[in-house]
Design a protein around this motif. Sequence first.
Motif, PDB file in Angstrom:
ATOM      1  N   ILE A   1       0.879  -1.181   0.000  1.00 45.45           N
ATOM      2  CA  ILE A   1       0.000   0.000   0.000  1.00 45.45           C
ATOM      3  C   ILE A   1       0.911   1.224   0.000  1.00 45.45           C
TER       4      ILE A   1
ATOM      5  N   ARG B   1      -2.261   4.508 -14.187  1.00 45.10           N
ATOM      6  CA  ARG B   1      -3.497   3.723 -14.350  1.00 45.10           C
ATOM      7  C   ARG B   1      -4.299   4.116 -15.588  1.00 45.10           C
TER       8      ARG B   1
ATOM      9  N   ALA C   1      -8.251   5.857  -3.672  1.00 46.18           N
ATOM     10  CA  ALA C   1      -7.480   4.621  -3.509  1.00 46.18           C
ATOM     11  C   ALA C   1      -7.637   3.789  -4.773  1.00 46.18           C
TER      12      ALA C   1
ATOM     13  N   SER D   1      -5.990   0.359  -7.168  1.00 47.10           N
ATOM     14  CA  SER D   1      -5.106  -0.787  -7.329  1.00 47.10           C
ATOM     15  C   SER D   1      -4.623  -0.820  -8.771  1.00 47.10           C
TER      16      SER D   1
ATOM     17  N   THR E   1      -0.120  -6.676  -8.008  1.00 46.95           N
ATOM     18  CA  THR E   1      -0.682  -5.323  -8.024  1.00 46.95           C
ATOM     19  C   THR E   1      -0.001  -4.469  -6.953  1.00 46.95           C
TER      20      THR E   1
ATOM     21  N   THR F   1      -1.286  -1.073  -4.553  1.00 51.93           N
ATOM     22  CA  THR F   1      -2.385  -0.175  -4.204  1.00 51.93           C
ATOM     23  C   THR F   1      -1.817   1.198  -3.883  1.00 51.93           C
TER      24      THR F   1
ATOM     25  N   LEU G   1     -10.224   0.040   2.766  1.00 48.41           N
ATOM     26  CA  LEU G   1      -8.928  -0.551   2.463  1.00 48.41           C
ATOM     27  C   LEU G   1      -8.775  -1.778   3.359  1.00 48.41           C
TER      28      LEU G   1
ATOM     29  N   ASN H   1     -14.410  -1.869  -7.565  1.00 50.26           N
ATOM     30  CA  ASN H   1     -13.060  -1.315  -7.505  1.00 50.26           C
ATOM     31  C   ASN H   1     -13.064   0.126  -7.975  1.00 50.26           C
ATOM     32  N   SER H   2     -11.871   0.719  -8.135  1.00 52.41           N
ATOM     33  CA  SER H   2     -11.778   2.142  -8.466  1.00 52.41           C
ATOM     34  C   SER H   2     -12.361   2.474  -9.831  1.00 52.41           C
TER      35      SER H   2
ATOM     36  N   GLY I   1      -4.776  -5.474   1.041  1.00 55.63           N
ATOM     37  CA  GLY I   1      -4.129  -4.579   0.086  1.00 55.63           C
ATOM     38  C   GLY I   1      -5.061  -4.026  -0.960  1.00 55.63           C
ATOM     39  N   MET I   2      -6.315  -4.488  -0.984  1.00 62.73           N
ATOM     40  CA  MET I   2      -7.274  -4.000  -1.972  1.00 62.73           C
ATOM     41  C   MET I   2      -8.132  -2.889  -1.375  1.00 62.73           C
ATOM     42  N   ALA I   3      -8.459  -1.903  -2.206  1.00 63.25           N
ATOM     43  CA  ALA I   3      -9.371  -0.830  -1.804  1.00 63.25           C
ATOM     44  C   ALA I   3     -10.653  -0.978  -2.619  1.00 63.25           C
TER      45      ALA I   3
END
Length: 633
Positions: free
Chosen positions: A113, A132, A150, A152, A162, A164, A310, A336-337, A348-350
């Motif tokens: 992160i 990204r 946030a 990934s 990945t 983040t 998160l 996800n984002s 580790g994922m948001a």
Amino acid sequence: MKNVAVNVHSRPTTPRSRPGRKKVAVNVYIPTTVSVGQLARLLNVRQTLLQRKMVDAGMAAEASYDHVLTSDYAALLAEEFGRNPIINDEAAFDIYPPAPHPDPTTLPTRPPIITIMGHVDHGKTTLLDTLRSASVADNEAGGITQHIGAFSVPVKGSSSGTITFLDTPGHAAFSAMRSRGASVTDMVVLVVAADDGVMPQTKEVIRLIKGEQGKVGVVVAINKVDKPEADVEKVQHALLAEGVQLEAFGGDIPSVEVSGLTGHGLTDLIDTLSLMAEVQDLRAEQDGPTYGHVIESKMHKGLGPTATVLVLRGCLTPGAHILAGTSFGKVRLMSNSSGAPVKAAYPGMAVTVSGWRSLPGAGDEVVQGSEGDVKKALANRVRKKEVETVLIDAEAINIARAAERERVRKKEDKSQDMRNILDGGPKELRLVIKGDVSGSVEAVVGALEGIGNEKACVKVVSTGVGDVTEGDVMMAKAAEGIIVAFSVKIPRSVETTAAQNHVPIYSSKIIYRIMDEVRDRVTALLPCTYETKVTGEATVLQLFDIHLKGKMTKKIAGCRVSNGTIEKLKGARVVRNGQVIHEGVLDALKQHKKDLLEVKKGTECGISLQDYEELRNGDLIQMYQTIEIPGVL
């Protein structure tokens, strides 16, 4: 993992009582057995402070984080902190994060992160944008990130696949959000523009990093190297002067030259971050109950309360019962984002989570439990919060009543001395603040509360997330304050209600403007100072008697203007032997029987003062004006 916790009851106030008031012990519910770490949370004190107290009491062997204490020992320690311990397992129940894994090396790796930090407009968001391949910078108000995002990002060569990234605002007002970003991060990328160098927020981030020394990895990204005016060496020396030990000067902090616009050096940056992540050997459980943090929260049309969570440990799936502060819910949808649905969120994922019953606060810990445990823990947390709110409200009521008594006394007693006594306290600009997400509201409150001094200050009476409502208008009217709307809409019906009730509303998407507006309003509350400026002087040379109608005479002073200009419409005073003996206004200003409005330096004239005929030869007549100087913060 479920555990026991606290609910605090109290009568008067916490140890922050005012001098002179008797402190009353706060009731604290303690379970039959409790770990040292949980007891620190229970008493609302730092764990290190509790451990020091245990060492002083001869309990050094029992001071480790996970050592389990009996209620007898826990009660004694609670009393040391001025609490009144009550042994009650049911009332003390709460859900805590799972205990640390006994052998982390056996756990699967997780994505690092990484928080992007730096000064405003140094290219942080553009840097992430290039990584990204999605345009975010253009959508931010004024091109400045207004709340944490946030994301990934898939990275080739990384063991976790990945990375983040947390994009924190660069503006000084968002220090609280930036601090929260650092509290959940593994590494910080300090972005410094090669054409701008070390700036105030850069120094702020450096101080934050030094406070986390040993806990967070650091990489310096010197951005905008594609610009003609870029000076990398100058930036490196400036960082060294601030105590950042770069590898280029024999230190241990790597620096990478990049350009967020052209993509230059981004591969080197990713390689450096991946290498540091490998060295840190980041691992976490991918099963079991979830533990994480709320990064931001907001109301979403169609989904209701949503929060960006998160995940730090465990696995979050739809249908899970979660708790954050005094907000709970059952996970309904996760995305996800980029908005794509997510079936399971691993460490580790948001992810954006919907299904909350109410809006959680930014920075709240997210824990998972069974439906029954979540509801039981929630009831205890709500009860604790209600008691604390009652204490705060009681104090607020007392302050309001005291203010009302003072207002009545001020109205009844018109004497200047009494007004001076009653006006001794600071004047307040009362604010009702609404924002788009809870993290932004928190940071706006922090920025505005710092405006003012001992004579005028800001008082936030209410905060909330979402559009401005008629309820906000009524609250602002009751408080005789204004509404500050940050990146939210104001319905026309609400604008009408505000106008009818004479409640000002200030709306902006740029925090610079909000701070300037509030600062101007607070400055207007400051008392003005007054300064007297002499604009002309005339010396009395000889006195004459002029005959008026009805056998009356009047004294006229024959004078010569020695300085400035004598103006009939300004104030006048007579100075004799260095002392002011009279203040008033001119009755006549003549020259050769002709009435004048002003006479300049070096000219002779006749002057008479209204209601004053005691002038003598040699007296100095001064003309002056009183200048009002506005207060300054």
